[in-house]
Enzyme design. Structure first.
Site: not given
Length: 534
Positions: A291, A458-461
């Site tokens: 994201h 947004t740190y969502h891999p």
């Protein structure tokens, strides 16, 4: 000793599996974590998360040169401790949109639709609001209202309503659209990571062993059957064997890296690195999604923000009452919006921080202020993770390809414009002072240039070991790795597409369902959940 299960990674998924699998006293479980225990005060104090960045509790990754972001490198913090990134994240409890999971089902992942996963979301929860059709009580995961409730965040919610957005009291209910306060994975003002919840629940079971500071280097095979892992513990080479299965729970970056280091991937690429091939699985490391987010920060002449929160008075209040600004998760409020009338679901998630968030969170703010921004909820751009060295201690090469598809940039520009308009809407406008970081103007050209120069993660891999049935699927709907036996992946990497929202709760639900698959239990249904009293 050979355990029934060797779990690699004690993060959001690994801790769930360790708890649920060790509920069976006849099952032996070993949980391995590359980092140390979750003993730092900055882990359990919610506002302390950024103090963990670039420490030994962070894998401290960077992207490669992002081609659509002025060839910048973007900082990618990932938790390296018990709890993994659930010990490092901003604790927003968000499930995503029901259509996200129906999309998984329609892509060939039978048993992974919304109606299949909702019971697992509910079973995981201990929501302080109580139980209803969408929420549960009595589960390990503590879900609470935020206790900080900063006044400038309240002004954002009111401004969003004045802008014309509905106020949404439950983003995990029957719809996402609107603005409101986020629920958080906390209890009594403390972080509720999966280590502090699921793993603590399992503590003391004689059939569960937890080993920290163990960096797994590769999976060991007997032919094509996984039989254990090779690792280093405190600098000493070790091996851990399994009589059953290896469960890879290392996350969106490290799980594909470990598969490739173990000979699972695209054979020609592995051969170039002198990595002996085990199975040709061409999709490993591809399909990377995230994201991407862009926002603006402003100073404020009013003194209500999180700046200067680390005072002796606030610390005493936090320690004695579990109250005050040190309980803040940073992103206290936000919401979901649609940038076009023809969209069926939101394409932007808003994030509001009652503080100046700059330099990717690596530089503390120097005055009172706030930050408002939005991420693209359903990016269609795809990146990749790969290995560039046969040395297993090397970092993976990560390229997200943010905004490679024009559709993503269109949503980002429109969403950023709407966030800026909300910042100029009363009562938030009354808090808005000089800009710390904002676009030159609201023109498409200036907004796009700003995004390329300032966007971050947004740190969502997710997605790099995707579940499915097509030629690029890495795992099947039972989460078994193609071409080998005795090896599954259970983490965000198996998601074929990214959910609209923060990914910690979805990872936990995936692990809850995976535990039932591994234990040979029937998939949890809403009826069975109700009969169990959850």
């Amino acid at each position: 000793m050979a355990h029934d299960y060797v779990i690699v990674g004690a993060g959001s998924a690994g801790c769930v599996l360790a708890d649920r699998l060790s509920e069976d006293p006849d099952t032996s479980v070993l949980l391995l974590e590359a980092g140390g225990p979750d003993t730092s005060d900055f882990i359990h104090m919610p506002l302390g998360y950024s103090a963990l960045f670039r420490t030994d509790k962070d894998w401290d990754y960077m992207t490669g040169f992002e081609p659509q972001c002025n060839n910048r490198r973007v900082y990618l913090p990932r938790g390296r401790m018990l709890g993994g990134s659930s010990s490092l994240n901003m604790m927003v409890y968000m499930r995503g949109n029901r259509v996200d999971y129906d999309e998984w089902r329609d892509l060939g992942c039978a048993g992974w639709g919304w109606s299949d996963l909702l019971p697992y979301f509910i079973r995981s929860e201990d929501n302080e609001r109580g139980a209803d059709a969408y929420h549960g009580v009595g589960g390990p995961l503590r879900v609470s209202e935020g206790r900080s409730r900063n006044p400038v965040a309240a002004a954002f919610v009111e401004a969003g309503a004045n802008y014309g957005l509905p106020v949404n009291d439950d983003f995990n209910g029957d719809h996402q659209d609107g603005v409101g306060w986020y629920q958080v994975t906390q209890r009594d003002g403390l972080r509720g990571s999966t280590a502090a919840t699921y793993l603590r629940e399992a503590a003391g079971r004689p059939n569960l062993e937890v080993a920290t500071r163990v960096q797994v280097l590769r999976i060991l095979f007997d032919g094509t059957r996984a039989v254990g892992v090779a690792a280093v513990r405190d600098g000493v080479p070790v091996e851990y064997r399994t009589a059953g299965e290896v469960l890879l729970c290392a996350g969106g970056y490290n799980s594909p890296q470990l598969l490739m280091l173990s000979g699972i991937g695209r054979g020609a690429e592995l051969a170039a690195l002198s990595i002996p091939p085990v199975a040709e699985v061409p999709g490993v490391g591809l399909n990377l999604q995230d994201h991407p987010i862009a926002g603006a920060s402003y100073l404020s002449e009013q003194s209500d923000s999180l700046f200067g929160a680390m005072t002796e008075e606030n610390l005493a209040r936090f320690m004695s009452e579990g109250q005050g600004p040190l309980t803040s998760n940073g992103v206290e409020a936000g919401g979901f919006l649609r940038t076009r009338a023809d969209l069926d679901e939101p394409d932007i998630q808003m994030h509001f921080i009652p503080a100046v968030f700059q330099e990717e969170g690596l530089v503390p703010g120097t005055a009172h202020g706030f930050t408002i921004g939005g991420n693209v909820t359903k990016a269609v751009s795809r990146g990749y993770v790969t290995v560039v060295s046969p040395d297993p201690t090397g970092k993976p090469h990560i390229v997200h390809n943010y905004y490679a598809e024009p559709e993503d940039m269109r949503s980002q520009v429109a969403g950023l414009r709407m966030c800026l308009e909300i910042a100029r809407t009363a009562p938030l406008a009354d808090w808005k002072g000089a800009p710390v970081l904002e676009p030159e103007s609201d023109s498409d050209a200036d907004l796009e240039a700003y995004v390329r120069a300032n966007a971050q993660t947004t740190y969502h891999p997710v997605g790099t070991c995707k579940m499915g049935v097509d030629e690029l699927a890495v795992v099947d709907p039972e989460l078994r790795v193609r071409g080998v036996e005795g090896l599954r992946v259970v983490d965000a990497s198996v998601m074929p597409t990214i959910p609209r929202g923060n990914t910690n709760a979805p990872v936990i639900a995936v692990a809850e369902k995976a535990a039932d698959i591994l234990r040979g239990r029937a998939a949890l249904s809403a009826e069975a959940l109700a009969a169990a009293g959850a």
